[in-house]
Design an enzyme around this catalytic site. Sequence first.
Site, short mmCIF file in Angstrom:
data_model
loop_
_atom_site.label_atom_id
_atom_site.label_comp_id
_atom_site.label_asym_id
_atom_site.label_seq_id
_atom_site.Cartn_x
_atom_site.Cartn_y
_atom_site.Cartn_z
N ARG A 97 0.82 -1.21 0.00
CA ARG A 97 0.00 0.00 0.00
C ARG A 97 0.86 1.26 0.00
O ARG A 97 0.31 2.35 -0.04
CB ARG A 97 -0.88 0.01 1.25
CG ARG A 97 -2.34 -0.42 1.00
CD ARG A 97 -3.02 -0.43 2.35
NE ARG A 97 -4.44 -0.35 2.36
CZ ARG A 97 -5.26 -1.38 2.53
NH1 ARG A 97 -4.81 -2.60 2.57
NH2 ARG A 97 -6.56 -1.18 2.63
N ARG A 170 -17.34 -5.05 9.52
CA ARG A 170 -16.07 -4.51 10.00
C ARG A 170 -16.27 -3.18 10.72
O ARG A 170 -17.07 -2.35 10.28
CB ARG A 170 -15.12 -4.30 8.82
CG ARG A 170 -14.45 -5.56 8.38
CD ARG A 170 -13.72 -5.41 7.09
NE ARG A 170 -12.89 -4.22 6.99
CZ ARG A 170 -12.08 -3.98 5.97
NH1 ARG A 170 -12.00 -4.85 4.97
NH2 ARG A 170 -11.36 -2.88 5.92
N ARG A 181 -10.09 6.73 4.25
CA ARG A 181 -9.45 5.57 3.63
C ARG A 181 -9.19 5.83 2.14
O ARG A 181 -8.17 5.42 1.59
CB ARG A 181 -10.31 4.32 3.85
CG ARG A 181 -10.25 3.86 5.32
CD ARG A 181 -11.37 2.91 5.68
NE ARG A 181 -11.25 1.63 5.03
CZ ARG A 181 -12.25 0.74 4.97
NH1 ARG A 181 -13.42 1.02 5.54
NH2 ARG A 181 -12.07 -0.41 4.37
P1 AMP Z 1 -8.34 -3.84 4.22
O1 AMP Z 1 -8.98 -5.05 4.83
O2 AMP Z 1 -7.35 -4.18 3.13
O3 AMP Z 1 -9.34 -2.80 3.80
O4 AMP Z 1 -7.46 -3.17 5.38
C1 AMP Z 1 -8.08 -2.69 6.56
C2 AMP Z 1 -7.13 -1.75 7.28
O5 AMP Z 1 -5.94 -2.45 7.65
C3 AMP Z 1 -6.62 -0.57 6.45
O6 AMP Z 1 -7.54 0.53 6.44
C4 AMP Z 1 -5.32 -0.24 7.15
O7 AMP Z 1 -5.55 0.45 8.36
C5 AMP Z 1 -4.80 -1.62 7.50
N1 AMP Z 1 -3.96 -2.19 6.43
C6 AMP Z 1 -4.22 -3.29 5.67
N2 AMP Z 1 -3.22 -3.52 4.81
C7 AMP Z 1 -2.30 -2.55 5.02
C8 AMP Z 1 -1.06 -2.23 4.41
N3 AMP Z 1 -0.56 -2.97 3.41
N4 AMP Z 1 -0.39 -1.15 4.89
C9 AMP Z 1 -0.87 -0.40 5.90
N5 AMP Z 1 -2.05 -0.63 6.49
C10 AMP Z 1 -2.77 -1.70 6.07
#
Ligand code: AMP
Length: 227
Positions: A97, A170, A181
Amino acid sequence: MSVDVMTRPAVLILLGPPGAGKGTQARMLQDKFGLVQLSTGDLLRAAVAAGTPAGKQAKAVMEAGGLVSDDIVIAILNDRIAEQDCRNGVILDGFPRTTVQAKALDELLASTGQRINAAISLQVDDSAMVERISGRSTCAGCGEGYHDTFKPPKDGNSCQKCGSTELTRRADDTAETVAGRLEAYHAQTAPLISYYDAAGVLQSVDAMAEIDQVAGEMATVVKSVMN
Ligand code: AMP
């Protein structure tokens, strides 16, 4: 350990803002191609639930819709990708990311003789993401994803894959966090589209279409980039 060029595991990256459908598409590709979906979001949520030191540090940032520190995420990803079930290949969902994470991944793959087969950019309109995110839920039993409007469970409240009646939402899937986000995505993750374009592995898919249509396009791309 170096991996033979002909047998090296596939590495696919899914890029796209929250709500683009990365998780849904990753799960479909996992079933179709025998790859393993690695979602850093899922790994972080598990760390938060287990109360590990990394989980404790990540919790507040995740709830606020920010990005967890590169060090934590890279360590979690490195540990998971080294596990046996990843030997046939992985679909990275939500990682990298940031450019720091992308470079760490390049180094990790170089050290094992692997390469990225494709970074697939799921192209969507930001304006549609609030509706997509605020209606979604996940089966607590098997992780299957649902959406109140776009993919409701067929019999109302139980998972059609495993039968569990526990569908969870979530904590960060609220209209309030979506703007933050999306902002984090555009500031820190969208530059990776150029990064992977320059590396010659970028592919793009129109992800505004119906789930099955997007899945069809994704499968065509994946077939074209597998060894
Ligand atoms: P997601 O399930 O991919 O939407 O991720 C949920 C949350 O986890 C994100 O909003 C970030 O806070 C954190 N997160 C997930 N993947 C990453 C990443 N590669 N780098 C930083 N934060 C992450």
